[in-house]
Design a protein around this motif. Structure first.
Motif, mmCIF file in Angstrom:
data_model
loop_
_atom_site.group_PDB
_atom_site.id
_atom_site.type_symbol
_atom_site.label_atom_id
_atom_site.label_comp_id
_atom_site.label_asym_id
_atom_site.label_seq_id
_atom_site.Cartn_x
_atom_site.Cartn_y
_atom_site.Cartn_z
ATOM 1 N N ASP A 44 26.337 -1.965 -5.600
ATOM 2 C CA ASP A 44 25.926 -3.360 -5.570
ATOM 3 C C ASP A 44 26.868 -4.157 -6.474
ATOM 4 O O ASP A 44 27.871 -3.628 -6.965
ATOM 5 C CB ASP A 44 24.466 -3.512 -5.999
ATOM 6 N N CYS A 45 26.550 -5.412 -6.727
ATOM 7 C CA CYS A 45 27.460 -6.287 -7.470
ATOM 8 C C CYS A 45 27.100 -6.367 -8.943
ATOM 9 O O CYS A 45 27.211 -7.435 -9.565
ATOM 10 C CB CYS A 45 27.475 -7.670 -6.840
ATOM 11 N N ASN A 46 26.632 -5.272 -9.542
ATOM 12 C CA ASN A 46 26.369 -5.231 -10.974
ATOM 13 C C ASN A 46 27.683 -5.378 -11.735
ATOM 14 O O ASN A 46 28.604 -4.583 -11.565
ATOM 15 C CB ASN A 46 25.682 -3.904 -11.321
ATOM 16 N N TYR A 92 34.652 4.486 6.853
ATOM 17 C CA TYR A 92 34.034 5.345 7.859
ATOM 18 C C TYR A 92 32.786 4.705 8.466
ATOM 19 O O TYR A 92 31.764 5.365 8.679
ATOM 20 C CB TYR A 92 33.698 6.706 7.263
ATOM 21 N N GLY A 93 32.887 3.391 8.709
ATOM 22 C CA GLY A 93 31.796 2.679 9.371
ATOM 23 C C GLY A 93 30.663 2.240 8.474
ATOM 24 O O GLY A 93 29.731 1.572 8.924
ATOM 25 N N GLU A 94 30.704 2.581 7.188
ATOM 26 C CA GLU A 94 29.629 2.211 6.264
ATOM 27 C C GLU A 94 29.848 0.798 5.739
ATOM 28 O O GLU A 94 30.972 0.400 5.458
ATOM 29 C CB GLU A 94 29.564 3.194 5.090
ATOM 30 N N MET A 95 28.753 0.058 5.573
ATOM 31 C CA MET A 95 28.825 -1.298 5.042
ATOM 32 C C MET A 95 27.878 -1.518 3.867
ATOM 33 O O MET A 95 28.045 -2.470 3.117
ATOM 34 C CB MET A 95 28.498 -2.312 6.142
ATOM 35 N N ALA A 96 26.887 -0.658 3.700
ATOM 36 C CA ALA A 96 25.857 -0.867 2.676
ATOM 37 C C ALA A 96 25.701 0.368 1.804
ATOM 38 O O ALA A 96 26.143 1.462 2.158
ATOM 39 C CB ALA A 96 24.527 -1.233 3.324
ATOM 40 N N ASN A 97 25.032 0.161 0.676
ATOM 41 C CA ASN A 97 24.799 1.235 -0.294
ATOM 42 C C ASN A 97 23.487 1.964 0.004
ATOM 43 O O ASN A 97 22.741 2.344 -0.895
ATOM 44 C CB ASN A 97 24.760 0.630 -1.707
ATOM 45 N N SER A 98 23.212 2.168 1.283
ATOM 46 C CA SER A 98 21.910 2.683 1.703
ATOM 47 C C SER A 98 21.672 4.133 1.286
ATOM 48 O O SER A 98 20.537 4.527 1.013
ATOM 49 C CB SER A 98 21.769 2.559 3.223
#
Length: 488
Positions: free
Chosen positions: A179-181, A278-284
């Motif tokens: 995240d943007c911490n 590799y197609g990831e966009m979120a820190n899920s």
């Protein structure tokens, strides 16, 4: 009389199996199974006594980390662990651990790491920092975790420096997600300068949503802004990004301009990202790990760490035995995706330019270079997996599609990732040695209890909501099958 000690003796096995059991649940269980009414005080205090019997005293748990560090060294060869205390007073400060089985297997996983922190709910509070990877079957792969007093830049730097001692000897560049911490971002730039670092798209979206009202015209504007921001993030070319960004700035006006000015497009936009996601966009996947270990967050520090190790050991074993049944070249998730790509492009016309370059005529024509493993749609480069155009060109050339798939997605790599087991740590000798010498005594950290009742659930970000309930009988949202009254 149903006193707290009696309640404790009756629920001790329940607390061992379910540490997060609430006093209200204890009251209901006594009423349902015993026909006895007990007070909330006796239920709460009985639970605390049972936790003390099962997990021991929280202040002494920090001292037992000395024994635990030695036990990890003896039982799990190749592990990295560190217990740091304040100089002179031996007060707990940091604990980091990465088990040998996880370190050995991570080099066969996709080179991605999801970094996050979650708060602890025990007497001494603190934060659990974690780094989780991703296996070839799209599942999360816990690599390392640590316990610190708070989420500060100093603590993040310490955690990432230990992480660097694992990653650098592997000799490959890993893409980080977070995240943007600001403290984490500063620490990341200090410890891993030049390594790809992607901001979590979901967190960015929620930060942007919070700038607009959630009702009336503000809600309509909010939806429009988010759609345009999504187009910017997912744009595959610079031209597509610029068009979407111009519309976003016009619609969002000064609020969006201020938000975008502090945000580097190299860290969130597909068109400008310097590295492989590799197609990831979120820190899920980091959120998945936090939810996976959530049951241990209100335990003392040693049961917390040992509980995570136990779940890792079981997960490692389950994945290893499950992979032995697979008969496909790729992991099942990726095999399904490859078949879908092949089916989608089965009717497309493919024309050869030379030995490795093809033109594929779909809704629009694209160029596929099999030697460079690129497609002009750029999805092959972004996802690290052959897109539908690439699969159509490979089949037209009569090559094996599997030769063009990254090794991380193959079954043999998945099996190697879980080949090294995580061994049990028997506690039959706990308390002999470390507790006997003054040098081995570790004092608990000094914590200040925050005002108000302690939270037990994560505070949701503005705009975050649960998936609406949908009926499986009539497919209408708002109710389930049991309460459905629709005429079919």
């Amino acid at each position: 009389m149903m006193r707290s000690r009696v309640v404790s003796s009756l629920i001790v096995d329940r607390i061992r199996a379910k540490p997060e059991l609430k006093p209200v649940e204890i009251i209901h269980e006594f009423k349902d199974y015993c026909g006895i009414d007990i007070s909330y005080y006796h239920a709460w205090f009985g639970k605390e006594l049972a936790k003390l019997d099962v997990h021991g005293d929280e202040s002494k748990s920090f001292n037992e980390l000395v024994w635990y560090a030695d036990a990890v060294k003896e039982t799990n060869t190749g592990s990295l662990y560190t217990l740091d205390c304040e100089a002179g007073i031996n007060r707990f400060r940091w604990f980091f651990v990465s088990f040998g089985g996880c370190i050995a297997g991570f080099q066969y996983c996709i080179p991605l790491l999801f970094i996050d922190a979650t708060f602890l709910k025990s007497k001494y509070k603190g934060q659990l920092l974690c780094a989780s990877g991703k296996n070839g079957n799209q599942g999360f792969y816990p690599l390392a975790f640590g316990v610190v007093d708070s989420e500060t830049e100093e603590n993040w730097t310490w955690f990432l420096q230990h992480l660097a001692s694992i990653l650098l000897p592997m000799g490959r560049v890993v893409t980080f997600f977070s995240d943007c911490n600001q403290g984490l971002l500063n620490a990341m730039g200090f410890v891993f300068p030049g390594w790809p670092h992607s901001y979590c798209y979901y967190h960015l979206k929620q930060n942007l949503i919070s700038k607009y009202p959630k009702s009336g015209y503000g809600k309509l504007l909010q939806d429009c802004v988010i759609n345009l921001f999504s187009r910017c993030a997912y744009a595959v070319t610079e031209e597509e990004f610029k068009v979407a960004m111009e519309e976003l700035v016009i619609v969002g006006s000064s609020k969006v301009k201020a938000f975008i000015s502090d945000l580097s497009r190299d860290h969130y936009a597909n068109a400008f990202f310097k590295g492989m996601r590799y197609g990831e966009m979120a820190n899920s996947l980091a959120e998945s790990f936090n939810n996976w270990v959530g049951v241990f967050r209100d335990l003392p520090v040693l049961p917390l760490i040992e509980g995570i190790r136990h779940k890792l050991m079981v997960l490692n074993s389950q994945q290893r035995f499950e992979a032995e049944k697979w008969t496909t070249i790729l992991c099942p998730e990726m095999e399904t995706r490859l078949c879908e790509n092949a089916e989608a492009g089965r009717t497309w016309a493919v024309r050869r330019s030379n030995c490795t370059i093809f033109q594929v005529f779909a809704d629009y024509s694209v160029m596929v270079d099999l030697e460079q493993r690129t497609c002009s749609c750029r999805l092959w480069q972004i996802d690290g997996f052959p897109c539908t155009h690439a699969v159509a060109a490979i089949l037209a050339k009569r090559d094996s599609v599997y030769d063009y798939v990254e090794c991380y997605y193959k079954t043999d790599f998945f099996r190697k990732a879980y080949e090294s087991p995580i061994f049990p740590i028997p506690d039959i000798g706990k308390g002999l040695g470390s507790n006997g010498s003054a040098a081995g005594v570790v004092l608990p950290p000094i914590t200040k209890r925050p005002a108000g009742r302690p939270p037990t659930k994560r505070i949701k970000v503005f705009g975050e909501f649960k998936r609406p309930l949908k009926c499986s009988r009539c497919s209408v949202a708002g109710h389930n099958r049991k309460t459905c009254k629709a005429i079919i």
